[in-house]
Motif scaffolding. Sequence first.
Motif, mmCIF file in Angstrom:
data_model
loop_
_atom_site.group_PDB
_atom_site.id
_atom_site.type_symbol
_atom_site.label_atom_id
_atom_site.label_comp_id
_atom_site.label_asym_id
_atom_site.label_seq_id
_atom_site.Cartn_x
_atom_site.Cartn_y
_atom_site.Cartn_z
ATOM 1 N N ARG A 66 -18.526 48.819 36.938
ATOM 2 C CA ARG A 66 -19.083 47.702 36.170
ATOM 3 C C ARG A 66 -18.250 47.447 34.907
ATOM 4 N N GLU A 67 -17.803 48.507 34.269
ATOM 5 C CA GLU A 67 -16.946 48.349 33.092
ATOM 6 C C GLU A 67 -15.648 47.646 33.465
ATOM 7 N N ALA A 68 -15.061 48.052 34.602
ATOM 8 C CA ALA A 68 -13.831 47.404 35.054
ATOM 9 C C ALA A 68 -14.058 45.932 35.342
ATOM 10 N N VAL A 69 -15.148 45.617 36.022
ATOM 11 C CA VAL A 69 -15.447 44.225 36.361
ATOM 12 C C VAL A 69 -15.655 43.396 35.098
ATOM 13 N N ASP A 70 -16.303 43.969 34.105
ATOM 14 C CA ASP A 70 -16.542 43.249 32.849
ATOM 15 C C ASP A 70 -15.233 42.949 32.113
ATOM 16 N N LEU A 117 -12.395 42.089 33.550
ATOM 17 C CA LEU A 117 -11.563 41.148 34.306
ATOM 18 C C LEU A 117 -11.858 39.713 33.880
ATOM 19 N N ASP A 118 -10.809 38.932 33.783
ATOM 20 C CA ASP A 118 -10.944 37.505 33.487
ATOM 21 C C ASP A 118 -10.521 36.693 34.710
ATOM 22 N N GLY A 119 -11.339 35.721 35.063
ATOM 23 C CA GLY A 119 -10.960 34.794 36.113
ATOM 24 C C GLY A 119 -11.143 35.299 37.529
ATOM 25 N N ILE A 120 -11.793 36.454 37.710
ATOM 26 C CA ILE A 120 -12.068 36.984 39.049
ATOM 27 C C ILE A 120 -13.576 37.102 39.210
ATOM 28 N N ASP A 121 -14.103 36.433 40.215
ATOM 29 C CA ASP A 121 -15.538 36.386 40.460
ATOM 30 C C ASP A 121 -15.913 37.499 41.441
ATOM 31 N N VAL A 122 -16.414 38.612 40.904
ATOM 32 C CA VAL A 122 -16.666 39.821 41.689
ATOM 33 C C VAL A 122 -18.101 39.858 42.175
ATOM 34 N N ILE A 172 -8.599 45.774 42.078
ATOM 35 C CA ILE A 172 -9.268 44.489 42.280
ATOM 36 C C ILE A 172 -8.262 43.341 42.142
ATOM 37 N N THR A 173 -7.438 43.399 41.108
ATOM 38 C CA THR A 173 -6.469 42.336 40.873
ATOM 39 C C THR A 173 -5.461 42.233 42.016
ATOM 40 N N GLU A 174 -4.965 43.381 42.477
ATOM 41 C CA GLU A 174 -4.010 43.377 43.588
ATOM 42 C C GLU A 174 -4.632 42.833 44.861
ATOM 43 N N THR A 175 -5.887 43.189 45.098
ATOM 44 C CA THR A 175 -6.557 42.702 46.319
ATOM 45 C C THR A 175 -6.753 41.178 46.261
ATOM 46 N N VAL A 176 -7.151 40.670 45.122
ATOM 47 C CA VAL A 176 -7.364 39.225 44.979
ATOM 48 C C VAL A 176 -6.048 38.463 45.082
ATOM 49 N N ASN A 177 -4.961 39.051 44.573
ATOM 50 C CA ASN A 177 -3.663 38.368 44.563
ATOM 51 C C ASN A 177 -2.798 38.664 45.786
ATOM 52 N N TYR A 178 -3.353 39.368 46.755
ATOM 53 C CA TYR A 178 -2.581 39.768 47.935
ATOM 54 C C TYR A 178 -1.995 38.549 48.662
#
Length: 322
Positions: free
Chosen positions: A217-221, A223-228, A316-322
């Motif tokens: 949850r801390e990691a998700v908070d 992040l900017d611009g990624i809807d988790v 998370i960022t790598e997965t979204v930008n894959y």
Amino acid sequence: MQATIIEAINDALHEEMATDDRTLVFGQDVAESGGVFRATEGLQETFGGDRVLDTPLSEIAIVGAAIGLATYGYRPVAEIQFSGFLPPAFDQLVTNASRIRWRTRGELTAPMTVRTPYGAGVRALEHHSESLEAVYSHIPGLKVAVPSTPHDAKGMLISAIRDPDPVLFMEPKHVYRSFREEVPDGTYTEPLGEAAVRREGEDVTVIAWGAMMHKTREAVDNLDGIDVELIDLRSISPLDRETVVRSVKKTGRCVVVHEAPKSGGFAGELIATINDEALMFLEAPVERVTGFDVPVPLLAMEDFYIPQPPRIEEAITETVNY
């Protein structure tokens, strides 16, 4: 009331012992001292030494006694002081508790709960910090529950005590006292085998449980611009496959976070489930953020072993930008 996880567990035990006089609590140091983490504090004073008992240092005897009591109609709650001490009782869980219903064709059941703190992060000694939930998920007939919040800890523990079959209740000791939330007074239940969607999202599904929910949850908070979409699994067995698959079909991407070692960790089962039921919806490989394939290191090195928010954010960022 506002409560920590440990206070919610204590409250659940008080509630069930007051509600059902078949409920017994026993384990190492649980009676006079209230347990190493004080989860059972006040129980012996309230309910007496016949229902709250200290036991010898023998995990196989503690779980074996619970099985015997359960088959005779009691609702035993056995505490194993740390989950790293549970392997000596593995034979009792596998050979007897989990299959007594099957072996007797329903004539006998084992409505028992085994509580145990699990996981790293408290600077403990060897065998005090393991995260072995995947091992126990492989036992048919044994439920494995892992709450991450005080509200769920109380409701799920009451459900576990009332369940007609054995439940291994794994408590994330790293967050035992780290935060408070509103916990209803009185008795209520939370279902076993049902995940909770903690946050709705469209870009990526992130799955965690226990103490790792809070790192995630801390990691998700951050992040900017990624809807988790954040899923708290809550139960390892039975596994809520429907919630996981439905979410991954929506987002097309997934990251799984757990502190157990990577090899043979429960993330592998989740990935297999996604491949079986949602493969054609994936837009990227499922990523794992886990502990390492080594024993949990001692003292300050724990911080390098436990998945921390920067590792989770990167995955998370790598997965979204894959």
